[in-house]
Write an enzyme that holds these catalytic residues in place. Structure first.
Site, PDB file in Angstrom:
ATOM      1  N   ASP A  50       0.791  -1.247   0.000  1.00 43.23           N
ATOM      2  CA  ASP A  50       0.000   0.000   0.000  1.00 43.23           C
ATOM      3  C   ASP A  50       0.822   1.297   0.000  1.00 43.23           C
ATOM      4  O   ASP A  50       0.449   2.267   0.681  1.00 43.23           O
ATOM      5  CB  ASP A  50      -0.965   0.007   1.195  1.00 43.23           C
ATOM      6  CG  ASP A  50      -1.954  -1.142   1.153  1.00 43.23           C
ATOM      7  OD1 ASP A  50      -1.916  -1.944   0.202  1.00 43.23           O
ATOM      8  OD2 ASP A  50      -2.766  -1.239   2.082  1.00 43.23           O
ATOM      9  N   GLU A  98      -4.668  -0.824  -1.335  1.00 41.59           N
ATOM     10  CA  GLU A  98      -5.991  -0.878  -0.704  1.00 41.59           C
ATOM     11  C   GLU A  98      -6.918   0.065  -1.472  1.00 41.59           C
ATOM     12  O   GLU A  98      -6.531   1.187  -1.798  1.00 41.59           O
ATOM     13  CB  GLU A  98      -5.910  -0.448   0.764  1.00 41.59           C
ATOM     14  CG  GLU A  98      -7.273  -0.514   1.466  1.00 41.59           C
ATOM     15  CD  GLU A  98      -7.235  -0.086   2.932  1.00 41.59           C
ATOM     16  OE1 GLU A  98      -6.143   0.041   3.494  1.00 41.59           O
ATOM     17  OE2 GLU A  98      -8.334   0.130   3.487  1.00 41.59           O
ATOM     18  N   LYS A 155      -6.735  -4.860  -3.157  1.00 42.09           N
ATOM     19  CA  LYS A 155      -7.409  -5.510  -2.025  1.00 42.09           C
ATOM     20  C   LYS A 155      -8.434  -4.562  -1.406  1.00 42.09           C
ATOM     21  O   LYS A 155      -8.173  -3.370  -1.260  1.00 42.09           O
ATOM     22  CB  LYS A 155      -6.368  -5.944  -0.983  1.00 42.09           C
ATOM     23  CG  LYS A 155      -5.542  -4.820  -0.383  1.00 42.09           C
ATOM     24  CD  LYS A 155      -4.411  -5.398   0.465  1.00 42.09           C
ATOM     25  CE  LYS A 155      -3.561  -4.335   1.119  1.00 42.09           C
ATOM     26  NZ  LYS A 155      -4.226  -3.561   2.161  1.00 42.09           N
ATOM     27  N   LYS A 158      -7.694  -4.627   4.811  1.00 47.87           N
ATOM     28  CA  LYS A 158      -6.365  -4.325   5.340  1.00 47.87           C
ATOM     29  C   LYS A 158      -5.399  -5.477   5.039  1.00 47.87           C
ATOM     30  O   LYS A 158      -4.243  -5.250   4.714  1.00 47.87           O
ATOM     31  CB  LYS A 158      -6.433  -4.069   6.854  1.00 47.87           C
ATOM     32  CG  LYS A 158      -7.447  -2.996   7.274  1.00 47.87           C
ATOM     33  CD  LYS A 158      -7.203  -1.670   6.583  1.00 47.87           C
ATOM     34  CE  LYS A 158      -8.239  -0.635   7.036  1.00 47.87           C
ATOM     35  NZ  LYS A 158      -8.167   0.600   6.215  1.00 47.87           N
ATOM     36  N   VAL A 183       3.238   0.323   4.224  1.00 46.67           N
ATOM     37  CA  VAL A 183       2.493   1.076   5.242  1.00 46.67           C
ATOM     38  C   VAL A 183       1.072   0.531   5.387  1.00 46.67           C
ATOM     39  O   VAL A 183       0.522  -0.022   4.446  1.00 46.67           O
ATOM     40  CB  VAL A 183       2.442   2.570   4.870  1.00 46.67           C
ATOM     41  CG1 VAL A 183       3.845   3.157   4.868  1.00 46.67           C
ATOM     42  CG2 VAL A 183       1.752   2.817   3.532  1.00 46.67           C
ATOM     43  N   THR A 184       0.512   0.752   6.578  1.00 46.23           N
ATOM     44  CA  THR A 184       1.175   1.186   7.786  1.00 46.23           C
ATOM     45  C   THR A 184       1.522  -0.045   8.619  1.00 46.23           C
ATOM     46  O   THR A 184       0.873  -1.083   8.515  1.00 46.23           O
ATOM     47  CB  THR A 184       0.285   2.139   8.643  1.00 46.23           C
ATOM     48  OG1 THR A 184      -0.890   1.443   9.057  1.00 46.23           O
ATOM     49  CG2 THR A 184      -0.096   3.372   7.872  1.00 46.23           C
ATOM     50  N   CYS A 188      -2.043  -2.439   7.765  1.00 47.11           N
ATOM     51  CA  CYS A 188      -2.030  -3.374   6.631  1.00 47.11           C
ATOM     52  C   CYS A 188      -0.817  -4.295   6.606  1.00 47.11           C
ATOM     53  O   CYS A 188      -0.923  -5.449   6.161  1.00 47.11           O
ATOM     54  CB  CYS A 188      -2.175  -2.599   5.324  1.00 47.11           C
ATOM     55  SG  CYS A 188      -3.838  -1.902   5.155  1.00 47.11           S
ATOM     56  N   GLN A 228       7.925 -13.761  21.630  1.00 47.78           N
ATOM     57  CA  GLN A 228       7.559 -15.177  21.837  1.00 47.78           C
ATOM     58  C   GLN A 228       8.232 -16.087  20.806  1.00 47.78           C
ATOM     59  O   GLN A 228       7.605 -16.980  20.226  1.00 47.78           O
ATOM     60  CB  GLN A 228       6.041 -15.359  21.781  1.00 47.78           C
ATOM     61  CG  GLN A 228       5.279 -14.479  22.772  1.00 47.78           C
ATOM     62  CD  GLN A 228       3.804 -14.709  22.709  1.00 47.78           C
ATOM     63  OE1 GLN A 228       3.320 -15.779  23.077  1.00 47.78           O
ATOM     64  NE2 GLN A 228       3.067 -13.713  22.247  1.00 47.78           N
TER      65      GLN A 228
HETATM   66  N1  TIU Z   1      -2.635   0.369   4.253  1.00 46.61           N
HETATM   67  C1  TIU Z   1      -3.097   0.604   5.481  1.00 46.61           C
HETATM   68  O1  TIU Z   1      -2.391   0.417   6.460  1.00 46.61           O
HETATM   69  N2  TIU Z   1      -4.383   1.111   5.577  1.00 46.61           N
HETATM   70  C2  TIU Z   1      -4.800   1.944   6.585  1.00 46.61           C
HETATM   71  O2  TIU Z   1      -5.961   2.318   6.635  1.00 46.61           O
HETATM   72  N3  TIU Z   1      -3.843   2.304   7.501  1.00 46.61           N
HETATM   73  C3  TIU Z   1      -4.003   3.213   8.512  1.00 46.61           C
HETATM   74  O3  TIU Z   1      -3.075   3.324   9.322  1.00 46.61           O
HETATM   75  N4  TIU Z   1      -5.107   3.938   8.596  1.00 46.61           N
END
Ligand code: TIU
Length: 248
Positions: A50, A98, A155, A158, A183-184, A188, A228
């Site tokens: 993303d 996304e 997609k 997430k 990210v993030t 995701c 872990q």
């Molecule tokens: N790609 C992804 O992480 N989608 C999000 O909505 N991330 C946020 O941190 N909002």
């Protein structure tokens, strides 16, 4: 003989590492936490999550959620370095985005309902309709633009496996290890790593090639992966991966 150590080289930090051949496949050891991991690049894919304008640039989905999007810029150089070495080594590179169909028929009402009506998913913004496929904001930033032939997974959620053909593509390429960046970190990337881990893929997450709007979430998300005994995978960084693959 399954395993034969061929030679030992020295990396730039003066650490010794081995290039070995397992069933005639060159295998490198990547320095990672909670412990080093043997990687065969022929069975490894780089999965870039993303890295879209919608998350990284002003006027997109990330900003509409109230975030400081400049925080995500930190991941770009390390993603670029990994993309370069992966392409150079002929590794499978997969990009994800996304987003939703223009009629929003694949967006759950509960997801659409969040945020203010003028800036929520599907609303018109300076980069086009927010988080909608085909819009300028939905596409991947120029620095990491996919090359022809590199699969792009669109997609709706997430996670990168949910309602996509990612697993099929990975299986057809014989992939067993994923380097997951983008990210993030806690949204995701984390969701994808959890999905991949449950499907039997080994996930290596380079800490410097991921970023979050919340630095504390980035840190704790990485700690959760490697805790872990590596409950979800391994945490490494771009220099360690580049170095390992450079000597293959
Ligand atoms: N790609 C992804 O992480 N989608 C999000 O909505 N991330 C946020 O941190 N909002």
């Amino acid at each position: 003989m399954l395993l034969a150590s061929l030679f030992i080289a020295s990396n730039s930090r003066g650490c010794a590492f081995q290039i070995r051949f397992i069933n005639n496949v060159p295998t490198v050891t990547v320095i990672a936490e909670p412990h080093s991991i043997d990687v065969d690049t022929s069975k490894t894919a780089l999965l870039i999550i993303d890295m879209q304008r919608d998350f990284l640039q002003p006027g997109g989905f990330g900003e509409s959620l109230g975030n400081d999007v400049s925080k995500l810029q930190a991941a770009i150089p390390a993603c670029k370095a990994l993309l370069s070495i992966a392409r150079n080594r002929g590794m499978l590179v997969i990009h994800t985005r996304e987003g939703h169909r223009s009629d929003l028929s694949d967006a759950p009402p509960a997801k659409l309902a969040r945020g203010s009506p003028t800036t929520r998913i599907g609303a018109m913004g300076p980069m086009g309709r927010i988080l909608v496929r085909g819009e300028f904001g939905h596409d991947i930033i120029a620095e990491l633009a996919p090359l022809p032939g590199e699969p792009i997974i669109d997609k709706p959620g997430k996670g990168s496996f949910y309602a996509t053909d990612l697993q099929l593509i990975l299986q057809n390429h014989g992939i067993s290890t994923l380097i997951v960046c983008g990210v993030t970190t806690e949204v995701c990337v984390h969701t994808t790593v959890r999905e991949a881990n449950d499907r039997g893929f080994k996930c290596i997450v380079p800490s410097d090639a991921c970023a979050s709007y919340f630095p504390e979430f980035h840190d704790v998300a990485l700690r959760m992966i490697k805790a872990q005994g590596g409950i979800f995978g391994w945490v490494s960084n771009a220099p360690s991966l580049v170095e390992a693959f450079s000597h293959q």
